[in-house]
Scaffold this active site. Structure first.
Site, PDB file in Angstrom:
ATOM      1  N   HIS A 184       0.599  -1.055  -0.217  1.00 18.71           N
ATOM      2  CA  HIS A 184       0.194  -0.193  -0.279  1.00 18.71           C
ATOM      3  C   HIS A 184       1.240   1.398   0.123  1.00 18.71           C
ATOM      4  O   HIS A 184       1.458   1.737   0.372  1.00 18.71           O
ATOM      5  CB  HIS A 184      -1.113   0.091   0.911  1.00 18.71           C
ATOM      6  CG  HIS A 184      -1.561   1.161   1.443  1.00 18.71           C
ATOM      7  ND1 HIS A 184      -3.469   1.079   2.338  1.00 18.71           N
ATOM      8  CD2 HIS A 184      -1.970   2.545   0.753  1.00 18.71           C
ATOM      9  CE1 HIS A 184      -3.941   1.833   1.420  1.00 18.71           C
ATOM     10  NE2 HIS A 184      -2.904   3.052   1.446  1.00 18.71           N
ATOM     11  N   ASP A 244       0.967   2.892   3.390  1.00 18.26           N
ATOM     12  CA  ASP A 244       0.244   4.123   2.680  1.00 18.26           C
ATOM     13  C   ASP A 244       1.015   5.120   2.516  1.00 18.26           C
ATOM     14  O   ASP A 244       0.637   6.391   3.175  1.00 18.26           O
ATOM     15  CB  ASP A 244      -0.862   4.460   3.522  1.00 18.26           C
ATOM     16  CG  ASP A 244      -2.280   5.308   3.445  1.00 18.26           C
ATOM     17  OD1 ASP A 244      -2.043   5.416   2.569  1.00 18.26           O
ATOM     18  OD2 ASP A 244      -2.933   5.545   4.519  1.00 18.26           O
TER      19      ASP A 244
HETATM   20  O1  DOR Z   1      -4.218   9.834   4.793  1.00 17.87           O
HETATM   21  C1  DOR Z   1      -5.096   9.270   3.540  1.00 17.87           C
HETATM   22  N1  DOR Z   1      -4.127   9.521   2.306  1.00 17.87           N
HETATM   23  N2  DOR Z   1      -5.753   8.309   3.725  1.00 17.87           N
HETATM   24  C2  DOR Z   1      -5.820   7.611   2.184  1.00 17.87           C
HETATM   25  O2  DOR Z   1      -6.374   6.251   2.419  1.00 17.87           O
HETATM   26  C3  DOR Z   1      -5.089   8.122   0.666  1.00 17.87           C
HETATM   27  C4  DOR Z   1      -4.290   8.459   1.298  1.00 17.87           C
HETATM   28  C5  DOR Z   1      -3.607   9.676  -0.689  1.00 17.87           C
HETATM   29  O3  DOR Z   1      -3.846   9.321  -1.184  1.00 17.87           O
HETATM   30  O4  DOR Z   1      -2.780  10.776   0.283  1.00 17.87           O
HETATM   31 ZN    ZN Z   2      -6.510   4.563   2.126  1.00 23.13          ZN
END
Ligand code: DOR
Ligand code: ZN
Length: 446
Positions: free
Chosen positions: A71, A315
Site C-alpha cells: 500500500h 500507506d
Molecule cells: O490519508 C490518506 N491519504 N488516506 C488515504 O487513504 C489516501 C491517502 C492519499 O492518497 O493521500
Molecule cells: Zn486509504
C-alpha cells in the site's frame, strides 16, 4: 540499448540472517548468485568464496528478505509534483523495500487498461519491483465497475478505490465475485462518510478540545462489518486497509473465524502514534483513517500478535509542503512512510518488547508476499528465488530529517524524532539499489 551486466556473486558475511518464512534467525553468511538467493551457510563456509565474489561485511547487521509494501501512493500519473515512480522507488529502496504495490488514486486514476498498461510498462525499468493496483469503479465514482478482466490482462496486481470508500454494497459484491474469478484481491478503504464530520482527525477528546469535527471509529467499523459479510459470501480475497480501531480488529477476527478470506493491514503510524500527535504535529498528523486512542493502538498491536492483522503496510502518501502548510482543516490527509517504517516498527514494537524482530519482519515481507500470492519469488531467502535483501542495523539510532528523504515530499509527523534501526543496504534482484554508511565493509569482486 546497452546490455546490462548480470549481477555477480555476493557474500553477506557474518550477519544476523533472519528469514521469517522459514524460521531462520542465526549468524551466518548469505550467498547471492546471478541475481538469485544461493543459500544461507555457516560463516566463512560454502562455495563462491573466490575473487569473483563481492564480500559485504555484515557484522552487527541483520539481513532479511527485502520488505514488501502492499500500500503506497507514488502519485503517477498526474500528481507527480508530490512523487513519481522514480522517486517513490528510491524512497522504497532507502527504506529497505524491494517490492511495492501502488494505489490507483492517480490523475487519471488507474481505471482503464491503457493507463494501467502504460504504468506497468514504465514500472518495469525501476531498480526495485513496483506494481500497481487498478480501480474497482470507473473514475473511483462508486457507480460502475471497471473492466476488471482487461485490467488484470494489463498487469494490475489487484483492485482498490483506496482513498474513497465504496458505498454501493451490491456493486461491491459484484466486484468481489469478478475479482474472485480473476484470482485477484480487493483492497478497501473503510470509512463511511455518514459518520465523518471532518476527515483525518479522530472524533474524540483531542478533536473536541481543538474544536474539530472528526472522523469516528464507527465509520470504519460499519463498512468493515458489511464487507466481512460480503467477503464471506463471495470467497473473494479482501484486504481491510490501514486498520485503525479496536472494534475493527475484533470484527476482522470474527470474520476470519467464520472462514472469510479476509486480510488486514496496519500502518507503522497507527502502531506508533495516537490522536495526541495532532496538537503537536498539526496537519502532519492528519491521516485517513485517523490516529486514534492508546486503547486502539494497543488493540492493533494485539491484532498483529494474534494474527488478526496480517501485514504492516506504509500507506506512503506524499503531499507537497505547501499543501500541508494549509493547516489542519484544509490540508490533505496522509503522510509518507517508506523511509521510516522499519525504524518505527523496531522502535515501537521490538524495543518495547511487544514483538520480536523476526515477527515484525514477517509482517513486512512473508505475509504481504502471501497476500499477493508471490511467495514463490518474493518475501523469503529460499534458494533459487530472486535475491531481494535488506541489510540493516537494528541498533543504530538516527534522527528523522527532511533532507535525508529520497521521497519528493517530506510530510512526516516523525521529523525531528530519534528512532532506532536503520537500513544500510538494499539489494534487489542481486543488485545493490541502495547503500549508506558501508565504507570499509565492501570488498569488490576481482
Ligand atoms: O490519508 C490518506 N491519504 N488516506 C488515504 O487513504 C489516501 C491517502 C492519499 O492518497 O493521500
Ligand atoms: Zn486509504
Amino acid at each position: 540499448m546497452t546490455e546490462e551486466k548480470k549481477p555477480g556473486s555476493i557474500r553477506i558475511a557474518g550477519a544476523r540472517v533472519i528469514d521469517p518464512s522459514a524460521g531462520v534467525d542465526e549468524t551466518a553468511d548469505l550467498l547471492l548468485q546471478n541475481g538469485m538467493i544461493r543459500g544461507i551457510v555457516p560463516p566463512g563456509s560454502g562455495e563462491y568464496t573466490g575473487s569473483e565474489t563481492t564480500v559485504i561485511d555484515g557484522t552487527g547487521l541483520a539481513a532479511a528478505p527485502g520488505l514488501i509494501d502492499v500500500h503506497s501512493h507514488f502519485r503517477d500519473p498526474g500528481l507527480t509534483y508530490k512523487e513519481d515512480i522514480v522517486t517513490g522507488a528510491a524512497a522504497a529502496a532507502a527504506g529497505g523495500y524491494t517490492t511495492v504495490v501502488c494505489m490507483a488514486n492517480t490523475r487519471p486514476p488507474v481505471d482503464s487498461p491503457e493507463v494501467c498498461a502504460d504504468l506497468v510498462r514504465r514500472m518495469r525499468d525501476l531498480p526495485i519491483h513496483v506494481r500497481t493496483m487498478a480501480n474497482v469503479t470507473v473514475g473511483m465514482q462508486g457507480k460502475e465497475l471497471t473492466d476488471m478482466a482487461a485490467l488484470k490482462a494489463a498487469g494490475a496486481a489487484g483492485f482498490t478505490d483506496d482513498g474513497v470508500p465504496i458505498l454501493d454494497e451490491r456493486l461491491l459484491m459484484q466486484a468481489f465475485r469478478r475479482a474472485k474469478e480473476l484470482d485477484l484481491p480487493v483492497s478497501l478503504h473503510e470509512e463511511d462518510p455518514a459518520f465523518i464530520r471532518m476527515a483525518g482527525v479522530n472524533a474524540g477528546e483531542t478533536a473536541e478540545r481543538l474544536g474539530l469535527g472528526g472522523a469516528c471509529a464507527l465509520a470504519e467499523n460499519v463498512l468493515t462489518a458489511r464487507d466481512g459479510l460480503l467477503a464471506r459470501e463471495t470467497g473473494c480475497r479482501v484486504d481491510i486497509q490501514h486498520v485503525s480501531s479496536a472494534v475493527t480488529v475484533r470484527l476482522i477476527r470474527f470474520f476470519k473465524d467464520l472462514g472469510a478470506d479476509l486480510w488486514a493491514e496496519v500502518t507503522p503510524q497507527h502502531l506508533s502514534l495516537t490522536e495526541e500527535a495532532v496538537p503537536r504535529r498539526g496537519a502532519m498528523a492528519k491521516v485517513n483513517p485517523p490516529l486514534r486512542t492508546e486503547a486502539d493502538r494497543q488493540a492493533l498491536i494485539e491484532g498483529l500478535l494474534d494474527g488478526t492483522i496480517d501485514m504492516i503496510a506504509t500507506d506512503h502518501a506524499p503531499h507537497a509542503a505547501y499543501e500541508k502548510a494549509r493547516g489542519i482543516l484544509t490540508a490533505p490527509s496522509g503522510m509518507i512512510g517508506l523511509e521510516t517504517a522499519l525504524a518505527l516498527c523496531i522502535t515501537n514494537l521490538v524495543r518495547t518488547g511487544r514483538m520480536t524482530l523476526p515477527e515484525v519482519l514477517g509482517k513486512l515481507s512473508a505475509a504481504p508476499a502471501s497476500f499477493l500470492k508471490i511467495s514463490d519469488h518474493a518475501g523469503s531467502l529460499a534458494p533459487g528465488i530472486p535475491a531481494d535483501v535488506v541489510l540493516f542495523d537494528p541498533a543504530e539510532a538516527w534522527t528523522v530529517e527532511a533532507s535525508d528523504f529520497h521521497s519528493k515530499s517530506s510530510n512526516s509527523p516523525f521529523l525531528g524524532e530519534t528512532l532506532t534501526g536503520r537500513v544500510r543496504m538494499t539489494i534487489a534482484g542481486g543488485r545493490i539499489v541502495y547503500s549508506r554508511a558501508m565504507e570499509g565493509r565492501i570488498t569488490p569482486a576481482g
